[in-house]
Scaffold this active site. Structure first.
Site, short mmCIF file in Angstrom:
data_model
loop_
_atom_site.label_atom_id
_atom_site.label_comp_id
_atom_site.label_asym_id
_atom_site.label_seq_id
_atom_site.Cartn_x
_atom_site.Cartn_y
_atom_site.Cartn_z
N GLY A 1 0.73 -5.04 0.83
CA GLY A 1 -0.45 -5.02 -0.02
C GLY A 1 -0.18 -5.63 -1.39
O GLY A 1 -1.11 -6.13 -2.04
N GLU B 1 4.57 -5.48 7.01
CA GLU B 1 3.81 -4.43 7.71
C GLU B 1 4.21 -4.28 9.16
O GLU B 1 4.18 -3.18 9.73
CB GLU B 1 2.30 -4.74 7.64
CG GLU B 1 1.67 -4.47 6.28
CD GLU B 1 1.75 -5.66 5.32
OE1 GLU B 1 2.61 -6.55 5.54
OE2 GLU B 1 0.98 -5.69 4.35
N GLU C 1 -0.60 -9.21 -0.88
CA GLU C 1 -2.04 -9.43 -0.63
C GLU C 1 -2.84 -9.39 -1.94
O GLU C 1 -3.77 -10.17 -2.14
CB GLU C 1 -2.56 -8.40 0.38
CG GLU C 1 -1.96 -8.62 1.76
CD GLU C 1 -2.32 -7.53 2.74
OE1 GLU C 1 -2.04 -6.35 2.47
OE2 GLU C 1 -2.90 -7.85 3.80
N ALA D 1 0.86 -1.18 0.00
CA ALA D 1 0.00 0.00 0.00
C ALA D 1 0.90 1.23 0.00
O ALA D 1 2.09 1.14 0.32
CB ALA D 1 -0.87 -0.02 1.26
C1 3H9 Z 1 0.78 -2.24 3.43
O1 3H9 Z 1 0.95 -2.73 2.36
C2 3H9 Z 1 -0.52 -2.31 4.19
C3 3H9 Z 1 -1.48 -3.32 3.67
O2 3H9 Z 1 -1.27 -4.56 4.26
C4 3H9 Z 1 -2.91 -2.97 4.03
C5 3H9 Z 1 -3.57 -1.86 3.37
C6 3H9 Z 1 -5.03 -1.81 3.66
N1 3H9 Z 1 4.59 3.53 -0.09
O3 3H9 Z 1 13.34 2.02 -0.16
P1 3H9 Z 1 13.66 2.74 -1.40
C7 3H9 Z 1 9.29 5.02 -1.55
S1 3H9 Z 1 2.00 -1.37 4.22
C8 3H9 Z 1 5.04 4.74 -0.43
O4 3H9 Z 1 14.66 3.87 -1.33
P2 3H9 Z 1 14.79 0.34 -2.49
C9 3H9 Z 1 10.45 5.37 -0.61
O5 3H9 Z 1 10.04 6.25 0.40
C10 3H9 Z 1 3.35 -1.39 3.08
N2 3H9 Z 1 6.33 5.01 -0.77
O6 3H9 Z 1 14.07 1.75 -2.59
C11 3H9 Z 1 11.42 6.01 -1.58
O7 3H9 Z 1 11.01 7.33 -1.81
P3 3H9 Z 1 12.07 8.50 -2.05
C12 3H9 Z 1 4.07 -2.66 3.11
C13 3H9 Z 1 7.17 3.97 -0.77
O8 3H9 Z 1 14.98 -0.12 -3.86
C14 3H9 Z 1 11.20 5.23 -2.87
O9 3H9 Z 1 9.92 4.62 -2.75
N3 3H9 Z 1 5.26 -2.56 2.27
C15 3H9 Z 1 6.76 2.67 -0.42
O10 3H9 Z 1 15.98 0.44 -1.60
C16 3H9 Z 1 12.24 4.14 -3.10
O11 3H9 Z 1 12.28 3.32 -1.94
C17 3H9 Z 1 6.44 -2.20 2.75
O12 3H9 Z 1 6.60 -1.98 3.93
C18 3H9 Z 1 5.40 2.46 -0.08
N4 3H9 Z 1 4.93 1.25 0.24
O13 3H9 Z 1 13.78 -0.61 -1.73
C19 3H9 Z 1 7.55 -2.09 1.76
N5 3H9 Z 1 7.84 1.85 -0.49
O14 3H9 Z 1 12.82 8.11 -3.29
C20 3H9 Z 1 8.27 -0.78 1.93
C21 3H9 Z 1 8.87 2.61 -0.89
O15 3H9 Z 1 11.23 9.71 -2.18
N6 3H9 Z 1 9.29 -0.54 0.93
N7 3H9 Z 1 8.48 3.89 -1.06
O16 3H9 Z 1 12.96 8.49 -0.84
C22 3H9 Z 1 10.48 -1.19 0.95
O17 3H9 Z 1 10.75 -2.07 1.73
C23 3H9 Z 1 11.50 -0.74 -0.05
O18 3H9 Z 1 11.15 0.56 -0.49
C24 3H9 Z 1 11.65 -1.65 -1.31
C25 3H9 Z 1 12.57 -0.96 -2.35
C26 3H9 Z 1 12.26 -2.98 -0.88
C27 3H9 Z 1 10.32 -1.88 -1.97
#
Ligand code: 3H9
Length: 690
Positions: free
Chosen positions: A100, A123, A103, A63
């Site tokens: 998400g 999460e 999911e 999400a």
């Molecule tokens: C969820 O899904 C809830 C659901 O269960 C329920 C809903 C009802 N959203 O980390 P990076 C941005 S909770 C918005 O540097 P990498 C990040 O801030 C979510 N923004 O890249 C950054 O921005 P900026 C569960 C996001 O290659 C840019 O993307 N998911 C999100 O080192 C690049 O990110 C997670 O917890 C997001 N979800 O790593 C996964 N994710 O360039 C969270 C990233 O402006 N994300 N951004 O600084 C990660 O673990 C890593 O970002 C990922 C890529 C491994 C994907």
């Protein structure tokens, strides 16, 4: 059709492509067209199967975290819609399918992935639980025990592991999208049946609920006051004990509660704070090429640093002063990797691959081929300068030279060489191959491209990097001194090491200051105090008695042989009483609140001074330091975020109180903290760095 979710038709197989850079988060502008596209495809007789794929680097990473607090209902509606589709639906997963994103994939009948894909529900690391049905659907595919582990740890698994667990139906070679279309087409031809995950109950029926509960209770014990891991385990249990729709409704309630809470707010803040910390002036400059890293010193620190780089895939030249010391260092590295293999966290093949990246040497000339050289020798200015003199003579032009110092003046070392622009500090935390924090110390003359290169490199080896300025102890250790400044007074006035440590663990720290001191070795602080002409009546006496902590079996606590479990020691308590009597200090009852006020409020106060001096660029950088290097409870976001939660005005008031009581400078509220108390947030006080 929106460009963030487009549809193509490949011989009757519809391909829905989500394209929302950088990580394909399911933002509002993705969810709406995705929902509409799926409704249309469900009703289109010309479509025999549907593939959901993503453009760019990953599959959906979850999400959109920036949208929390706004309605997120549609994700659940999309997953529910998918489950009403009678034709086969296939998620084609590359990169990462997280939160998400996974999911969404669980709403499909099938999941196929490429070899490098990673799947997980992280999460919990944001103080949440999967709120799009993940806690209810994942156990139906992989079994309750495996799902519990994945949901509570938040750690993603590889495509291979996912296939073995039943989460992924096929790991495909070659062009993933083409293969996924072929897979979907074959499924359509097979005629089914296509069973939605919600209707697959066979794995759940195998659950040993008693064993599940034992495991869940163990995880709850380790949660240290965090609500999310406990909610995750509870939701996974509901999947076993409740009908699907009831379990789903319970998951939703738990999600809404967590997302509105302070802990998740703090953890989401830290997620963005870590990424913000990497945004340094000059980050768009051309980076210097780092193909080989040199490390000087193969002791605990040097060996750990070398492993951190090898783990990131970098060839490393490890330099020591003698063949024996080098052999010892390399043997320790090999042993550390062997432990990882025996624990199952590293394969034998990966171990061999990593060991193959090491080149040992006892000749400085061998460092000439390195692009970054980090010295990790004894913490002594003369020794460091000597090493840098030798480095200056052999390093290639443009090589980056770094000192791994905890306290020393990086400007002074830089001034002793002919190329101060190429030098900076890299303060790793021990064990350097494990600890995430890296303080990158910008010296006066460090060139912007050198700084940008090292910040970028740090992320590539998985570190949470924070740029700090030069001062004694930089951000972390300088604030640590402030945190510990009152410890001896608290003891003399009637608190015990166990009582103070308990106040800390109740707050959420993994351990208190005395346990930590015993673990690190009390002799380090003693040496430091002596070098600075300082004393600590009780700690100094313990050291004079040879009580250096765990390594000598006695420190602030006693340790039974072979045990790391601290046991309160009457000898220490007697020593404290004797010292209190010598100083005419009368013992009184000291509560946890006072302990927190006298240790953590000065910590925040010192953080404010550090901000005012520009040693840290942002309040959030300080929080990244404390959450990643010192165990500040992530559910409280770090000292500066917590100051906001606890009320800066109250902190100022209590600091003033203790200042009046003790007259000690540590309690004098920093002007910036006073302004924070007035304005209500740090951003309004310090602004953002250029
Ligand atoms: C969820 O899904 C809830 C659901 O269960 C329920 C809903 C009802 N959203 O980390 P990076 C941005 S909770 C918005 O540097 P990498 C990040 O801030 C979510 N923004 O890249 C950054 O921005 P900026 C569960 C996001 O290659 C840019 O993307 N998911 C999100 O080192 C690049 O990110 C997670 O917890 C997001 N979800 O790593 C996964 N994710 O360039 C969270 C990233 O402006 N994300 N951004 O600084 C990660 O673990 C890593 O970002 C990922 C890529 C491994 C994907």
């Amino acid at each position: 059709m929106s460009s963030s979710a487009s549809v193509a038709n490949e011989n009757g197989v519809a391909v829905v492509t989500i394209d929302n850079p950088p990580v394909n988060a399911l933002s509002f502008h993705v969810r709406k067209p995705l929902y509409e596209a799926l409704v249309a495809l469900r009703d289109d007789p010309a479509v025999s199967a549907i593939v959901i794929a993503c453009a760019g680097r990953p599959f959906v990473a979850g999400a959109d975290i920036t949208e929390f607090g706004k309605p997120v209902e549609q994700l659940r509606a999309i997953v529910a819609l998918l489950e009403t589709i009678a034709k086969p639906t296939v998620a084609a997963i590359h990169g990462t399918a997280l939160g998400g994103g996974l999911e969404l994939a669980l709403g499909c009948h099938f999941r196929v992935a490429d070899q490098d894909a990673k799947l997980g529900l992280p999460e919990v690391k944001l103080g949440l639980l999967p709120g799009g049905g993940g806690t209810v659907r994942l156990p139906r595919l992989v079994g309750a025990a495996k799902a519990l582990g994945m949901i509570v740890s938040g750690t993603p698994i590889s495509a291979g592991e996912a296939e073995a667990a039943g989460l992924v139906d096929a790991v495909l070679d070659g062009d993933l999208l083409a293969e996924a279309i072929r897979f979907a087409s074959e499924m359509a031809i097979s005629g089914g049946p296509f069973i939605a995950v919600r209707d697959r109950n066979d794995r759940l029926a195998e659950t040993d609920l008693a064993a599940f509960d034992v495991h869940a209770a163990d995880l709850a014990r380790k949660a240290r006051g965090l609500e999310a891991p406990i909610a995750c385990a509870g939701a996974a249990r509901n999947a076993i004990t409740l009908p699907f729709d009831e379990a789903l409704a319970a998951e939703r309630r738990l999600f809404l509660k967590l997302v509105a809470g302070d802990q998740s707010r703090a953890q989401r803040y830290l997620f963005f704070a870590e990424r913000e910390a990497a945004k340094v002036p000059g980050r768009d400059l051309h980076k210097r090429k780092i193909a080989r890293v040199g490390v000087i010193g193969a002791g605990t620190m040097g060996g750990g640093i070398a492993m951190a780089f090898a783990n990131g895939g970098f060839p490393v030249t490890l330099l020591e002063t003698s063949a024996e010391a080098l052999q010892r260092g390399l043997a320790t590295i090999e042993k550390n990797y062997a432990v990882s293999v025996s624990r199952g966290s590293l394969s034998e093949e990966a171990k061999q691959q990593r060991l193959g990246l090491f080149k040992g040497s006892i000749d400085y000339a061998d460092l000439a081929e390195c692009d970054l050289i980090i010295e990790a020798v004894f913490e002594d200015m003369a020794v460091k300068k000597d090493v840098f003199g030798k480095l200056d003579a052999v390093a290639k032009p443009g090589a980056i030279l770094a000192t791994n110092t905890s306290y020393l003046d990086v400007n002074e070392i830089a001034a002793s060489i002919s190329r101060p622009q190429d030098m900076l500090g890299m303060h790793f935390f021990s064990p350097a191959n494990v600890m995430k924090l890296l303080e990158i110390v910008r010296a006066e003359k460090t060139a912007p491209d050198v700084l940008a290169t090292v910040v970028d490199l740090a992320r590539r080896i998985g570190k949470a990097a924070v740029v700090v300025g030069v001062c004694h102890g930089f951000v972390g250790n300088r604030m640590l001194s402030a945190r510990g400044a009152e410890n001896e007074f608290l003891l003399l006035e009637g608190a015990t090491p166990s009582k103070i440590d308990k106040a800390f663990t109740d707050f959420g720290w993994p351990m208190g200051p005395f346990q930590m001191g015993d673990l690190a070795g009390l002799d380090i602080g003693w040496r430091n105090r002596k070098a600075r002409g300082q004393t600590a009546v009780i700690a100094d006496t313990l050291c004079e008695q040879g009580r250096f902590g765990q390594k000598t079996g006695r420190g602030w606590y006693r340790y039974e042989s072979g045990s790391r479990e601290p046991v309160a020691d009457p000898e220490v308590e007697a020593l404290i009483l004797a010292k209190a009597a010598e100083q005419d200090v009368e013992a009184r009852a000291i509560g946890a609140e006072e302990i927190i006020e006298r240790t953590l409020y000065p910590l925040v106060n010192e953080g404010a001074r550090i901000l005012a001096e520009g040693i840290a660029a942002r309040a959030s950088d300080i929080d990244v330091v404390w959450a990643n290097g010192y165990g500040f409870p992530v559910g409280k976001g770090g000292p500066m975020f917590w100051a906001g939660l606890d009320g800066a005005a109250r902190i100022v008031e209590r600091l003033e109180y203790w200042h009046r009581q003790t007259g000690r400078a540590i309690f004098e509220p920093a002007p910036l903290l006073r302004r924070f108390a007035e304005k209500g947030n740090w951003e309004g006080v310090v602004g953002r760095p250029a």
